[in-house]
Design an enzyme around this catalytic site. Structure first.
Site, PDB file in Angstrom:
ATOM      1  N   LYS A  25      20.934  62.354  17.267  1.00 37.63           N
ATOM      2  CA  LYS A  25      21.060  61.806  18.287  1.00 37.63           C
ATOM      3  C   LYS A  25      21.460  60.198  17.809  1.00 37.63           C
ATOM      4  CE  LYS A  25      17.043  59.061  20.535  1.00 37.63           C
ATOM      5  NZ  LYS A  25      15.296  59.154  20.396  1.00 37.63           N
ATOM      6  N   SER A  31      13.119  59.787  24.913  1.00 37.35           N
ATOM      7  CA  SER A  31      14.399  59.213  25.070  1.00 37.35           C
ATOM      8  C   SER A  31      15.767  60.164  24.164  1.00 37.35           C
ATOM      9  CB  SER A  31      14.489  57.989  24.273  1.00 37.35           C
ATOM     10  OG  SER A  31      14.205  58.289  22.702  1.00 37.35           O
ATOM     11  N   SER A  64       9.401  60.686  21.906  1.00 43.29           N
ATOM     12  CA  SER A  64      10.732  61.033  22.353  1.00 43.29           C
ATOM     13  C   SER A  64      11.403  62.321  21.455  1.00 43.29           C
ATOM     14  CB  SER A  64      11.876  59.864  21.793  1.00 43.29           C
ATOM     15  OG  SER A  64      11.515  58.929  22.885  1.00 43.29           O
TER      16      SER A  64
HETATM   17  N1  GLN Z   1       8.940  57.016  26.265  1.00 42.99           N
HETATM   18  C1  GLN Z   1       8.409  56.276  24.986  1.00 42.99           C
HETATM   19  C2  GLN Z   1       9.160  54.835  25.323  1.00 42.99           C
HETATM   20  O1  GLN Z   1       9.566  54.615  26.293  1.00 42.99           O
HETATM   21  C3  GLN Z   1       8.816  56.607  23.830  1.00 42.99           C
HETATM   22  C4  GLN Z   1      10.177  56.304  23.255  1.00 42.99           C
HETATM   23  C5  GLN Z   1      10.519  56.934  22.039  1.00 42.99           C
HETATM   24  O2  GLN Z   1       9.703  57.831  21.388  1.00 42.99           O
HETATM   25  N2  GLN Z   1      11.535  56.478  21.432  1.00 42.99           N
HETATM   26  O3  GLN Z   1       9.051  53.986  24.682  1.00 42.99           O
END
Ligand code: GLN
Length: 495
Positions: free
Chosen positions: A79, A154, A178
């Site tokens: 990532k 994400s 994420s």
């Molecule tokens: N969807 C969550 C957010 O927007 C989780 C994001 C993540 O785990 N990086 O913060």
């Protein structure tokens, strides 16, 4: 069987046995990326030459008997929030579009030391803030199961590259779901380890008390093998835990006799849960029961406050972490030299750099966090959120007095349509209803494939365990895998 249909461990076995070389495997995946990634958008950076060079030297080491690591020569996708020395690391943000780190994240170094080959960097929501991989400055990622739908976020690129057979294994990060949510939406496994289990050194910080590096893969054995590499103390990350790393793969077992599974009734009855996901949780429960587990119902009553709690804690920490991007220390710098107002040129430059460098979701989080931490509001918002965070952790503690692992839904719905939620932050945040609890309490969580909806979209269910009990998650998932409750699957168009 074609290489993209093999598990990472199986590819490693074939390389070790001399049936195929790492170079051949890497070239195979590079070809697939070339063919398919235009329509998926999983990668933001692929350095084929670098990967082939690396594979060549791994092949040489294997031939010389210098390496015996199970995943030696196996490609992996990273990532784009994890620093890679000499390779751009953009976090999906214009702010870092030209950032080439001078050092490598510990987790990536560990993979390289175990002779894995980095294929490239995968797409993500800007600074990992989001649940759909639509906010990246590189453009969006599509779900290989349905190109009109999100791959989740994400770490959308990390999940999509697996579902389209463009990598056998990938590394993501999970601050509020994420790793697990995109895994669920793309039909693969995704493990968020215990907070502190994997070093965060070299991970561009979003919310430091929640961030954790995790792995996505097609088989339980793959996750176990990669966790053996990633886990462990790192003196460069003071929050990384000083506890031994189990031989996860060697300890995999599938006997569920005597294992107590707690069914998360309040999540299953949640008003926003799609009935097809509720049915998948029920199928999982039946399968686990048939395999000998005992099922009871448990409750996490404070979980209904998990989303608001997370959206105070995470943005508050983000507002501090992102203050370093000012166009001076780091990142994009706006050219304000021609501005007519030169009364405070430095302030104007910083402000223009941040306005132009960050996208709307990141700005929203910075404002939310700055507000929650500001004097006069700190007690009412941030401090209150910390207290509720404690209560949520207490809920889990009580649940684990009755159960060894918890079973519930991973996401309220299967992959939603691109464009459906991205302009409605509250809708997007509510997608995290079942994922953020594990982050707030620091617990490990695993998303396990649990079949498809009638229209052919993947469904994931979530297993959660007490701190440092990743093995329990892997074992329960392993028993489901052995019972063929799920099978490694590429999206149909990519088989
Ligand atoms: N969807 C969550 C957010 O927007 C989780 C994001 C993540 O785990 N990086 O913060």
């Amino acid at each position: 069987m074609s290489i993209e249909n093999l598990s990472a461990v199986e590819i490693g076995r074939q390389i070790a046995a001399g049936k195929v070389s790492s170079v051949e495997v890497v070239k195979h995946f590079l070809n697939r990326i070339e063919t398919f990634d235009n329509s998926v958008g999983a990668y933001v950076h692929v350095d084929g030459d670098r990967a082939i060079d690396r594979a060549t030297s791994v092949d040489r080491d294997i031939k010389a008997g210098k390496v015996r690591a199970p995943l030696a020569g196996v490609p992996v996708a990273i990532k784009d929030v994890l620093c890679t020395s000499g390779v751009p690391t953009t976090c999906g943000s214009r702010m870092l579009e030209n950032f080439v780190p001078p050092y490598t994240a510990t987790c990536v170094s560990k993979l390289e030391n175990a002779s894995l080959v980095v294929l490239g960097k995968t797409n993500m929501d800007e600074f990992a803030m989001g649940g759909s991989t639509e906010t990246s400055c590189h453009g969006l990622t599509r779900n290989p199961w349905d190109p009109e739908r999100t791959a989740g976020g994400s770490s959308g690129g990390a999940a999509a590259c697996l579902a389209a057979g463009m990598a056998p294994l990938s590394i993501g990060t999970d601050t509020g779901g994420s790793v697990r949510q995109p895994a669920a939406m793309c039909g693969v496994l995704g493990l968020k380890p215990t907070y502190g289990r994997v070093s965060r050194y070299g991970l561009v910080a979003f919310a430091s008390s929640l961030d954790q590096v995790g792995a996505l893969g097609h088989s339980v054995e793959d996750l176990a093998a990669v966790m053996e590499i990633l886990a462990g103390h790192d003196p460069k990350d003071t929050t990384s835990l000083k506890t031994d790393v189990p031989a996860y793969r060697g300890l995999l077992e599938q006997d569920l006799k005597g294992v107590k599974v707690g069914l998360l009734r309040d999540q299953i009855d949640h008003s926003s849960l799609d009935p097809e996901i509720a049915a998948a949780v029920d199928r999982t429960r039946q399968q686990l029961e048939a395999l000998g587990a005992t099922i009871s119902e448990v409750e996490l009553p404070y979980t209904k406050y998990a989303v608001p709690t997370y959206y105070l804690v995470a943005p508050s920490e983000a507002s501090g972490n992102l203050s370093r991007y000012d166009g001076v220390h780091y990142g994009y710098r706006a050219d304000t030299s021609h501005s007519s107002d030169q009364t405070a040129p430095l302030d104007a430059m910083i402000s223009a750099s941040r306005s132009e460098g960050f996208g709307p979701e990141v700005k929203r989080r910075i404002m939310l966090g700055t507000f929650a931490l500001s004097s006069g509001y700190y007690d009412a918002y941030y401090k209150k959120a910390l207290k509720v965070r404690r209560l949520i952790a207490g809920d889990y503690q009580r649940a684990f007095e009755e159960a060894d692992v918890l079973l519930g839904p991973m996401t309220p719905s299967p992959a939603f349509r691109l464009g459906e939620k991205v302009n409605d932050p509250v809708k997007m945040y509510l997608e995290d209803a079942f994922s953020v609890g594990a982050n707030l309490a620091g617990l490990p969580g695993l998303s396990v494939p649990a079949g498809l909806t009638e229209s052919g979209l993947p469904i994931g269910v979530q297993l959660q365990a007490p701190v440092l009990q990743e093995q329990r998650l892997l074992n329960v998932a392993r028993s489901l895998e052995q019972a063929e409750f799920f099978k490694p699957a590429l999206a149909p168009k990519y088989c």
